[in-house]
Design an enzyme around this catalytic site. Structure first.
Site, mmCIF file in Angstrom:
data_model
loop_
_atom_site.group_PDB
_atom_site.id
_atom_site.type_symbol
_atom_site.label_atom_id
_atom_site.label_comp_id
_atom_site.label_asym_id
_atom_site.label_seq_id
_atom_site.Cartn_x
_atom_site.Cartn_y
_atom_site.Cartn_z
ATOM 1 N N GLU A 19 1.087 -1.203 0.050
ATOM 2 C CA GLU A 19 -0.060 0.108 -0.025
ATOM 3 C C GLU A 19 0.852 1.387 -0.132
ATOM 4 O OE1 GLU A 19 -1.807 -1.046 3.647
ATOM 5 O OE2 GLU A 19 -2.758 -2.857 2.571
ATOM 6 N N HIS B 169 -0.293 0.702 15.764
ATOM 7 C CA HIS B 169 0.929 1.458 15.368
ATOM 8 C C HIS B 169 2.104 1.032 16.603
ATOM 9 C CE1 HIS B 169 -1.649 3.260 12.528
ATOM 10 N NE2 HIS B 169 -0.575 3.513 11.902
#
Ligand SMILES: Cc1ncc(C[n+]2csc(CCOP(=O)(O)OP(=O)(O)O)c2C)c(N)n1
Ligand SMILES: [Mg+2]
Length: 803
Positions: A494, A592
């Site tokens: 991506e 994250h």
């Protein structure tokens, strides 16, 4: 039904007839194997059976369209195509059922996978590529339904890369990208997300993939009305059909018992995919499952009488038989004779396979019995030993386990015996494990000289006035070197293409190397991974980029079930040296962050897991791996792209060794072990500790799998006698693994004067923001205070209580 498929009209009737008869022989052979296979399980000779009955005829048609150089990624119903392609004999079918560990006799997995998992060999005995263009290729199946789909995408995409990317040596891998990747899936398994994700991605990528859905209206006991909207997969996929204005799919439907229509359909599909590189979906309808789903149950429990009657009448082999008679291809008597001959051949093949399976066990049994006879004579426990011996002797069909269990039990009766006969038994047991254990445990990793741990280190070198640059420059310039050095290397993910990844580690490289080599993908982690597996299996060197570590979870199943097991489940006959690139650790939030590492390292045995603390180390890992033949996951430090590092002058050449730790600060009081972004904090704390008189040694693991192969950490603990492992994972996660390695594998417990400890994050995911991070993960103060408290316990006078 028409008499002959169009494409066969150039054959004489006699030739056509012989071809059909030959096909029918394969269908009957396959069916007979299924019938006897089930019986072998029910009588206890095999553990579990799942067979291809009811799916024979479409596979005859498929085999005609399957060309040398093509690839299969399918599931457990595909035994007939393997037989039709001469890749599965009767003996091999039964060898798989019995879990014969001899690769020559059981070429699918050497007994590691249950029957119904089909493999051809891509590698020779030394681990070198065979010429894949000259053979039919079946990528090794996995059991999770739809798990074959992501890999299929990559197998198909490789043809596109080979056709269009200039400069790759295609010898042995591709003939101008003319290879089709054939997939199969059961109707019910199309409910899986992996199916839809793959279908969409292949439509976007426009790759030569032909996807067959074997539709028997059921998934075990669950009917299509619970599985598929409108109970019809080709109907609901109609929006994927290509038209004059849009690329897309060719969608074909065909009845699974209509032999000539099937032959024509498969020919058409092959042509479209092969020449145009357009994906094709073939919905093969009205199939049956004559013996029910597997040996675990009977379908009479869930199919109505009407359904069972319909299935009996629409059995594809029966319909083919009727059609042959109706069209004067053969008479009822001729076909009965063929069937009887085949029944006999399958029975004989089965017996041969059983005898071969037992042969090594019987030889071992005999060896041990001889040893025990002699040993009994020298022992005061003679009668006990003779009893165990006679129990073993009475086993006419012993397993390997039965033989060694006897040997190990006898050992307990001769504990105080020091005779030569006892030594003979001990030697025999040792030799037995040496011989047998690898049959079950070899090939988790490469055994070639290209194993990652064999690739020698090349340290970074620097010019005198080396520039300090952002970490991302180092990783970018190293990738530039990689793509110019290895034409077969490519990266995709991506935002990896146009903008050169979210952290610009690939900045400008798409322009330089083209959209096929540096590419953007949809948001679809599982198939990004699958793309990588398929491409790597076909000789390319893919780097699959998962944008952030957290989102690896979407791909983790495929990494665990497929990538991590390729070499193991094929006993080294296939490989997928895929590099997975991601970034994580130490970002401030529930996502994250690096909280899943314990899970990752436990799920990915078979894949190297590397945690470089800076971009120079990361660059070196990529360079090492591209010289090796193994898969790996590299987790770059998400907060490291903007940190300054000196620019090495040997980018593209430097190599970080795999499985080697680095001592980043020497010290005498305590050994601190960590990795990745947390290591930087530990390094800072080590400086603060010096100010209060504590001299810590700091070690960077760098590589979690494999872990400290040289056992350097125990050498440090032998010096400091104290150990603290610091990790941002949850308690008992990666830190527990590190501790196990140090205490148990490296025996560091012998050197400890203080309790070994771990300092980890809280058990929850880290809360958002800087304060969330501070109160969730080990902070500099946490580390300082924990080290200090250990030293306080050692010497309260020198280190009075801090808090
Ligand atoms: C991910 C996953 N879930 C469940 C199973 C158990 N299972 C094995 S086969 C099967 C049914 C598959 O049906 P279908 O796809 O229609 O294939 P068929 O057996 O009918 O040919 C199920 C649920 C599995 N192997 N993998
Ligand atoms: Mg089904």
């Amino acid at each position: 039904m028409q008499l002959k498929p169009e494409t066969k009209q150039n054959l004489s009737f006699e030739e056509f007839k012989q071809e059909v008869l030959n096909d029918y022989r394969i269908a009957v052979t396959s069916r007979e194997c299924s019938l006897l296979g089930r019986r072998e399980v029910l009588t206890g000779k095999a553990k579990f059976g799942i067979f291809g009955d009811g799916k024979e005829v479409p596979q005859l048609a498929w085999a005609k369209a399957f060309q040398k150089g093509d690839f299969r990624s399918g599931y457990y119903r595909d035994q007939t195509v393997m037989m039709a392609l001469n890749e599965l004999t009767i003996e091999q079918f039964f060898a798989g059922l019995y879990a014969n560990t001899n690769l020559e006799e059981e070429p699918m997995s050497a007994g590691r996978q249950m029957g119904g998992h089909f493999t051809t060999h891509f590698l020779d005995q030394d681990g070198n590529w065979k010429d894949l263009t000259k053979q039919v290729n079946s990528s090794a199946d996995i059991s999770p339904t739809a798990g074959q789909m992501p890999r299929l995408l990559g197998l198909a995409q490789a043809s596109k890369i080979y056709r269009h990317v200039k400069g790759i040596d295609t010898t042995g891998f591709s003939n101008e990208g003319n290879e089709v990747a054939w997939g199969t899936i059961g109707n019910a398994s199309t409910s899986e997300g992996l199916f839809f994700e793959t279908i969409n991605a292949a439509g976007v990528l426009q790759v030569p993939m032909v996807m067959s859905v074997w539709d028997d209206d059921y998934g075990i006991s669950v009917h299509a009305r619970h599985q598929t909207t409108k109970e019809n997969i080709s109907e609901i996929l109609k929006g994927f059909q290509r038209d004059d204005n849009h690329e897309g799919y060719e969608i074909l439907t065909v009845k699974g018992w209509d032999y000539p229509a099937l032959v024509e359909t498969y020919e058409t599909a092959s042509k479209i995919a092969r020449t145009e590189h357009v994906p094709v979906l073939i919905h093969v309808q009205q199939l049956t499952q004559p013996q029910g789903h597997s040996t675990s149950g009977s379908h009479e429990r869930y199919k109505s009488k009407d359904r069972l009657e319909w299935e009996a009448a629409h059995d594809c082999n029966l319909k083919m038989r009727e059609w042959m008679i109706a069209n004067s291809i053969a008479s009822d008597e001729e076909l009965t004779e063929i069937e009887n001959t085949i029944k006999k051949a399958v029975r004989e093949g089965k017996k041969k396979a059983w005898d071969s399976f037992l042969k090594p066990m019987k030889a071992h049994q005999k060896e041990l019995l001889d040893i025990l006879s002699r040993l009994a004579e020298t022992s005061e426990n003679k009668n006990f030993i003779l009893k165990l011996k006679s129990d073993l002797e009475s086993q006419k069909e012993p397993l390997k386990k039965d033989v060694i269990v006897t040997a190990r039990k006898v050992l307990r009766y001769v504990i105080n015996n020091n005779s030569a006969e006892k030594t003979a038994l001990l030697n025999w047991i040792e030799g037995y494990f040496k011989d047998v254990q690898p049959q079950y445990s070899s090939h988790l990793h490469s055994v070639t000289n290209k194993a990652a741990i064999n690739i020698p280190e090349v340290p970074p070198t620097y010019s005198d006035n080396a520039q300090q640059v952002d970490g991302r420059i180092i990783i970018r310039d190293n990738f530039d070197q990689i793509f110019s050095k290895y034409p077969e290397a490519l990266i995709f993910g991506e935002d990896s293409g146009n903008i050169g990844d979210v952290n610009q580690g690939l900045e400008g490289l798409q322009e330089k190397y083209g959209e096929l080599r540096i590419s953007d993908t949809g948001i679809r982690e599982a198939t990004i991974l699958g793309q990588g597996i398929g491409l790597a299996m076909r000789g390319l060197r893919p780097i699959a980029e998962i944008q952030y570590l957290d989102y690896l979870m979407y791909a983790l199943q495929i990494m665990s079930d497929d990538l991590a097991t390729v070499l193991y489940r094929t006993k080294g006959t296939q490989k997928a040296p895929l590099i997975v690139r991601t970034r994580g650790h130490r970002l401030e939030g529930i996502w994250h962050s690096g909280s899943q590492l314990g899970g990752i390292i436990h799920l990915l045995r078979g894949i190297h897991v590397l945690v470089p603390r800076n971009m120079t180390k990361a660059a070196g890992f990529y360079n090492t791996l591209l010289e090796s033949d193994e898969p790996a996951l590299i987790i770059e430090c998400l907060n490291g792209y903007r940190l300054k590092e000196p620019l090495p002058n040997n980018l593209g050449e430097l190599r970080t060794p795999i499985g080697v730790v680095e001592t980043v600060k020497t010290g005498t009081d305590i050994t601190l072990v960590s990795y990745g972004s947390t290591l930087r904090i530990v390094e800072e704390v080590a400086k603060e500790l010096l100010q209060v008189g504590i001299d810590a040694e700091v070690i960077d693991c760098q590589s979690l799998l494999p872990f400290d192969l040289n056992h350097n950490i125990v050498k440090s603990v032998a010096k400091t006698n104290r150990l603290l492992v610091i990790d941002e994972d949850v308690p008992g996660g990666a830190s527990a693994y590190i501790m196990q390695q140090i205490l148990e594998t490296q025996n560091a417990y012998q050197h400890l004067d203080s309790k070994p400890q771990t300092l980890t994050a809280k058990p929850h995911r880290p809360a958002y923001g800087s304060d969330g991070d501070y109160f969730s993960k080990p902070s500099a103060e946490d580390i300082f205070e924990m080290v200090y408290s250990i030293m306080h316990e050692v010497n309260p006078e020198e280190f009075p209580k801090l808090r």
